[in-house]
Motif scaffolding. Sequence first.
Motif, short mmCIF file in Angstrom:
data_model
loop_
_atom_site.label_atom_id
_atom_site.label_comp_id
_atom_site.label_asym_id
_atom_site.label_seq_id
_atom_site.Cartn_x
_atom_site.Cartn_y
_atom_site.Cartn_z
N VAL A 1 0.78 -1.31 0.02
CA VAL A 1 -0.02 0.03 0.02
C VAL A 1 0.69 1.20 0.13
O VAL A 1 0.19 2.42 0.02
CB VAL A 1 -0.97 0.15 1.26
N CYS A 2 2.21 1.04 -0.14
CA CYS A 2 3.03 2.23 0.05
C CYS A 2 2.98 3.16 -0.99
O CYS A 2 2.98 4.50 -1.11
CB CYS A 2 4.56 1.86 0.50
N ARG A 3 3.36 2.44 -2.22
CA ARG A 3 3.23 3.15 -3.61
C ARG A 3 1.90 3.93 -3.73
O ARG A 3 2.06 5.11 -4.04
CB ARG A 3 3.53 2.24 -4.62
N PRO A 4 0.54 3.16 -3.78
CA PRO A 4 -0.75 4.07 -3.98
C PRO A 4 -0.76 5.33 -2.95
O PRO A 4 -1.10 6.25 -3.44
CB PRO A 4 -1.64 2.92 -3.89
N PHE A 5 -0.40 4.85 -1.87
CA PHE A 5 -0.53 6.10 -0.82
C PHE A 5 0.46 7.18 -1.04
O PHE A 5 -0.01 8.49 -1.02
CB PHE A 5 -0.31 5.42 0.79
N LYS A 6 1.58 6.95 -1.47
CA LYS A 6 2.52 7.94 -1.69
C LYS A 6 2.08 8.77 -2.91
O LYS A 6 2.22 10.15 -2.88
CB LYS A 6 3.76 7.49 -1.97
N VAL A 7 1.72 8.11 -4.14
CA VAL A 7 1.18 8.55 -5.27
C VAL A 7 -0.15 9.76 -4.98
O VAL A 7 0.01 11.05 -5.34
CB VAL A 7 0.76 7.67 -6.13
N ARG A 8 -0.88 9.35 -4.18
CA ARG A 8 -2.15 10.13 -3.89
C ARG A 8 -1.80 11.42 -2.99
O ARG A 8 -2.06 12.48 -3.03
CB ARG A 8 -3.13 9.34 -3.08
N VAL A 9 -0.77 10.90 -2.00
CA VAL A 9 -0.28 12.47 -0.90
C VAL A 9 0.40 13.25 -1.74
O VAL A 9 0.47 14.64 -1.64
CB VAL A 9 0.55 11.64 0.23
N GLU A 10 1.37 12.77 -2.69
CA GLU A 10 2.08 13.77 -3.64
C GLU A 10 1.35 14.62 -4.71
O GLU A 10 1.30 15.82 -4.72
CB GLU A 10 3.18 13.01 -4.33
N GLN A 11 0.04 13.98 -4.93
CA GLN A 11 -0.63 14.73 -5.95
C GLN A 11 -1.59 15.79 -5.22
O GLN A 11 -1.75 16.87 -5.55
CB GLN A 11 -1.85 13.76 -6.30
#
Length: 775
Positions: free
Chosen positions: A425-435
Amino acid sequence: MVTRELFGPNDGGRVDEEDGGRVSEEDEVDDGGQFHVLEEDGVERQCYKVKCVSTDRRRRRRRRRRRLLDRYRDRARGRGSAAEMGTLAPGLSRKLKKVLESRTDTPDVLGSLHTLSAFYSDNTPQARRNLRSTVEKRGLEINREFLHASNTAQQALDRVEEEVNALAECCDRIAKALSSCTASTGDIINTTERLKQELEMTTQRQEIVSCFLRDYQLSNEEINALRGEDLNEEFFKALSHVQEIHANCKILLRTHHQRAGLELMDMMAVYQEGAYERLCRWVQAECRKLGDTDNPEVSELLRTAVRCLKERPVLFKYCAEEVANMRHHALFRRFISALTRGGPGGMPRPIEVHAHDPLRYVGDMLGWLHQSLASERELVLALLDPDAVVDTGPTATRFSKNLENGSGKAESDMTFVLDRIFEGVCRPFKVRVEQALQSQPSLIVSYKLSNTLEFYSYTISDLLGRDTALCNTIWTLKDAAQRTFFEILRSRGEKLLRYPPLVAIDLSPPSAVRDGVSVLLEIIEIHNSMMVPASAKKPDFDPVISAMLDPIIQMCEQAAEAHKSKGSGHSSRRRMSSDSSQISKSSVDAILSNGSPASSIQNSERPSKIFLINCLCAIQQPLLGHAVAAEYVKNLGSLIDNHLHVLVEKEVDAILRRCGLSDKMPLFRAALNKETSTTTSGTCLADSEDTSPAALSDCLKAFFGLLLGSESSLPEFEQMQVPKLRSEACVEVAKSLAEAYDIIYNAIMDPNNGYSDPRSLARHPPDQIRTILGI
């Protein structure tokens, strides 16, 4: 009181000591007693009966008895000498001595008399003569009563004696019978003893064989449980028995039965390896089922199986990896479903519905991850370490058993499994927070995002560990949020510095100062109310204050510089236009109206300094009640004091320059400091052109004109918005002017300076000037 009665042969009364003669017979107290007849020189006297009445009376009677006996001895000696009698007979002397030495107050005598008084009632001569027979009759009567009372007990004792004799006869008969039986059954007893010893030996051998079979062999039921298809409690009991046998064989190898120990150990190793392989396959199959549901339940049988697999670290690692892989995929599917589809039936709603609100969007994702971490940690802990004690507090799980044993193996295994589960879940969470960070959030929102990410960074680090993928991701996003926040502050500061505002006519702070301070106060409130985990502390707030206020202060300084340069240009043009009109004025008016370039510059600096002080005060005042800004407020106070000091110095110098005294002040100070009492040309101050009485008179007249003129002659700093600073500035200007006049007055009055009529020049003493200035 004790009374001793002495009777003579021809005297019917009593001889009493007190009256030296007689007393009446009515006073006689007699209970009856023993007679003693004494004969001396033909005089017969009788002494008898002592009765105890009381302690006091006994003492008095003893004393009276001694006096009477002494009197009697004296009389006896007198009659004996008169009659020329010889000494008494030996028998009579012994009796008399015995009577005289006898004690009638001993306990035995008193007790005897007390007993005698119970049945001796009449004190008559006949009763006294029959006293011995009366006592003997009383004793005989008591003995008869005792015999009569003990007759029943004597009869009972006789019956008991008869029964005891009968029992003795019976016991004798039994003893004779036993003696005859012992002689006839001796062979049987010996045979029984021998058989009993053989039975004990056989029983011991049977117990040894049973213990050996129990400790070193498996029963048929246990072998079937280890090889059967079903995995149940019997399987684990049999496996535990195999381990016990294997441990017992190690002990057997230390004895002389080494061959048996090796054979048994090989046999148990075959059973044990087969059982562990079967157990590992079963646990892997059960772990695959855990990935099919969101909240699986760990059965007690599975916990027991995992506990047994800990004896084989390699097999245990395979099972842990299987659990991590299954839960990894299940958690990834659940996270994507929570983002896009929400819960069952659409409740709760999908998290991405709030993607337009970065703060709620990121907070919902972090809350979902924290909740999932708690449930997954509980599942993994129940599966991999069922003996651990879970601490439900804010800190991480504590493993009581591992801590007691000094081992963190179970904790490291759980951290490895949880890290693998949440890695997906790290990658989808990181992408959304960066957006969300790239969507240009406001300054307040970016700061709240930074605080939220920092809070969850510490919280999840306490639960999961610092060196895990999820924690590293959240820490990275927290740093990114802080960079975004400071980038917004930097862009705001650059915009303020690129386009500084114009100084208002009333020198009030620009709106950018008030807006910046209001935003900072809101950020301070957020900082004070932010949640901080127990293992962390609040971040340092000084960088935020500096990044927020330093550009505003620089903007105010640039605006003040621009205003000062603009004011100096206007003043130079006004000076050129007024040069032609100053020729016809008087010398004093010329001095007052003559504005040098320096004074024009100083006049232009005054609004800029007041503007800076107003801006700094507008920043300082709202921050006074906040502890996080205490250090910055202290620095602002020092900066305001510096600007105020410079403003006062400039104003005093401008006033003295208008009066023509500014250039002369160094000469006056030098004269007072005794550095030199003459000018560089070797003349006194009065002989110098600059400090001559004529020039100095015009300058002092101008100075007095300023002090005694209208109210607008001295600066009052009306445009300074803080009343306290305004009054301090006016007082400082007045003190500086009074000090300057003190120097001038003392220099004029000094005879060494050569002024012929100093009173005409300095007409007012310093005290009057201080009174005029109001200090």
